[in-house]
Design an enzyme around this catalytic site. Structure first.
Site, PDB file in Angstrom:
ATOM      1  N   LYS A  37     -62.760   2.171  36.984  1.00 51.39           N
ATOM      2  CA  LYS A  37     -61.429   2.701  36.683  1.00 51.39           C
ATOM      3  C   LYS A  37     -61.296   2.881  35.180  1.00 51.39           C
ATOM      4  CE  LYS A  37     -56.907   2.475  35.538  1.00 51.39           C
ATOM      5  NZ  LYS A  37     -56.058   1.648  34.664  1.00 51.39           N
ATOM      6  N   GLY A  40     -55.697   4.057  30.310  1.00 52.91           N
ATOM      7  CA  GLY A  40     -55.053   3.315  29.232  1.00 52.91           C
ATOM      8  C   GLY A  40     -55.563   3.677  27.855  1.00 52.91           C
ATOM      9  N   GLY A  73     -51.316   7.947  32.652  1.00 52.78           N
ATOM     10  CA  GLY A  73     -49.875   7.816  32.441  1.00 52.78           C
ATOM     11  C   GLY A  73     -49.421   8.307  31.070  1.00 52.78           C
ATOM     12  N   ASP A 197     -55.566   1.605  39.259  1.00 50.29           N
ATOM     13  CA  ASP A 197     -56.252   0.340  39.560  1.00 50.29           C
ATOM     14  C   ASP A 197     -56.309   0.148  41.074  1.00 50.29           C
ATOM     15  OD1 ASP A 197     -56.429  -0.516  36.814  1.00 50.29           O
ATOM     16  OD2 ASP A 197     -54.310  -1.034  36.912  1.00 50.29           O
ATOM     17  N   LYS A 256     -54.113  -4.788  38.612  1.00 53.41           N
ATOM     18  CA  LYS A 256     -55.557  -5.012  38.418  1.00 53.41           C
ATOM     19  C   LYS A 256     -56.026  -6.204  39.248  1.00 53.41           C
ATOM     20  CE  LYS A 256     -55.350  -3.277  33.749  1.00 53.41           C
ATOM     21  NZ  LYS A 256     -55.412  -1.856  34.129  1.00 53.41           N
TER      22      LYS A 256
END
Ligand code: ADP
Ligand code: MG
Length: 298
Positions: A37, A40, A73, A197, A256
C-alpha cells in the site's frame, strides 16, 4: 534470517555483501505475492514516487509478484481546492458526496494511478493500472459509519469491502505489475471510496499473499515508553490487539492495524508498517536484515 552461504566475503566489498544479504530473501520470496500500500507523505514527492516505482520494478525482477494499492487523499483534496469545491463535513466527519466522488475517481484513477504506471515504465517495468471497479475486484457496500459515540452517521459514498474477486488479475500478462486505485463499486456500478489500507489488507488476504507492506509517514507502530515513544519493531497479532486495546492506536493508524489483522487472519505470513519517506524503505524491509518498520506476524 541467516545467509545460506558458507562464508561472508573476505574482501570488504559493500556492494557484494549487500547482494549476498539479499540472496536468502530472494530465494525464500521467489514467486510469492507482496501487496504494497502506497500513499500519504511518501507519495507527495515526485522523487519518492520515482524511487518507489524503481523498488517495485526491482522486486518484480528478482521474482516476486508485487501488487500496488494506492490512495491519494491529499491529491483529491488539492484538486477539490483547484476546482473551488469545499470539503464537506458532518459533525466533524468528512463526507464524500456525488461531486467529491466524481473528482476522487478522476484524480485517483485518471492521474495518480497513471502517474505510477508511467513511473514503473520509466524504470523498465510493465504496469497495468486498475481500480477496484475493474472486473469487480473490490465489491463494496456503503459503509455503515458511526461517530465516536456510536451514533450512525452518513458520510456518503464511502465503501466497505464485501467481496474481492481477483480473477481480473489473472487476465494480466505474467510480467505485468498491477497497480490498483482503491475505489470499489456495488452491483449497480455505484462507485465508493475505499480506504487504501483496508483495500490492501483485503487484497492480500484474497491473494494468499506472503506479505502485506503498508508504506506510511511514521516509522511504524509507536507505543509510549517513559516520557517518549518507542517503535514496536516486531510483534504478534495478539500483542498488536493488546496495544490497540490500550488506546495507543488512533487516527490513520486504525485502518492500518485493521488491515494487518484482515491480512494475517486471511493467511498472509507477515504484515509490515514502514516509513515510506525513508529512501528505499520497501527494499530494506523486504530484502535485507535491517528491516526498519513494524513487522507483525500471526
Ligand atoms: P497514510 O497516508 O500513510 O495512510 P495516515 O496519516 O492515514 O497515513 O496514518 C498514519 C498516522 O497515524 C501517523 O502519521 C500518526 O499520526 C497516526 N498514528 C496514530 N496512532 C499511531 C501509533 N500508535 N503509531 C504510529 N502512528 C500513529
Ligand atoms: Mg491513511
Amino acid at each position: 534470517m541467516n545467509a545460506i552461504l558458507p562464508e561472508a566475503p573476505t574482501r570488504e566489498d559493500k556492494t557484494v555483501s549487500t547482494l549476498l544479504e539479499a540472496m536468502p530473501y530472494i530465494q525464500s520470496f521467489w514467486g510469492s505475492t507482496i501487496v504494497v500500500k502506497y500513499g500519504g507523505a511518501a507519495m507527495t514527492s515526485r522523487r519518492l514516487q520515482a524511487e518507489f516505482a524503481r523498488d517495485i520494478v526491482l522486486l518484480k525482477l528478482v521474482g516476486m509478484r508485487p501488487i500496488v494499492v494506492h490512495g491519494g487523499g491529499p491529491q483529491v483534496t488539492d484538486m477539490l481546492h483547484r476546482l473551488g469545491m469545499d470539503a464537506k463535513f458532518v459533525r466533524g466527519h468528512r463526507v464524500t458526496d456525488e461531486e467529491t466522488m466524481e473528482v476522487a475517481k478522476m484524480v485517483l484513477i485518471g492521474k495518480v494511478n497513471k502517474d505510477l504506471v508511467g513511473l514503473v515504465h520509466r524504470h523498465g517495468g510493465t504496469a497495468v493500472g486498475l481500480s477496484g471497479e475493474d472486473g469487480q475486484l473490490l465489491v463494496t457496500d456503503r459503509l455503515a459509519h458511526r461517530d465516536e459515540n456510536g451514533e450512525p452517521i452518513d458520510i456518503g459514498l464511502v465503501g466497505s469491502i464485501r467481496e474481492v474477486n481477483t480473477a481480473v488479475l489473472d487476465l494480466l500478462a505474467e510480467g505485468a505489475i498491477p497497480i490498483v486505485a482503491s475505489i470499489g463499486s456495488d452491483e449497480n456500478g455505484q462507485a465508493y471510496n475505499v480506504n487504501a489500507d483496508t483495500a490492501a489488507g483485503a487484497l492480500a488476504a484474497a491473494l494468499d499473499a506472503e506479505k502485506l507492506v503498508l508504506l506510511t509517514d511514521v516509522a511504524g507502530v509507536l507505543a509510549p515508553e517513559g516520557e517518549g515513544e518507542r517503535l514496536v519493531s516486531e510483534c504478534t497479532l495478539p500483542e498488536l490487539d493488546a496495544l490497540e486495546a490500550s488506546g495507543v492506536v488512533t487516527g490513520g493508524m486504525v485502518p492500518k492495524v485493521a488491515a494487518v489483522r484482515t491480512a494475517l487472519q486471511g493467511g498472509v505470513h507477515s504484515a509490515h508498517i514502514v516509513d515510506g519517506t525513508v529512501d528505499h524503505a520497501l527494499l530494506l524491509e523486504v530484502l535485507t536484515d535491517s528491516g526498519c518498520g513494524t513487522k507483525v506476524v500471526p
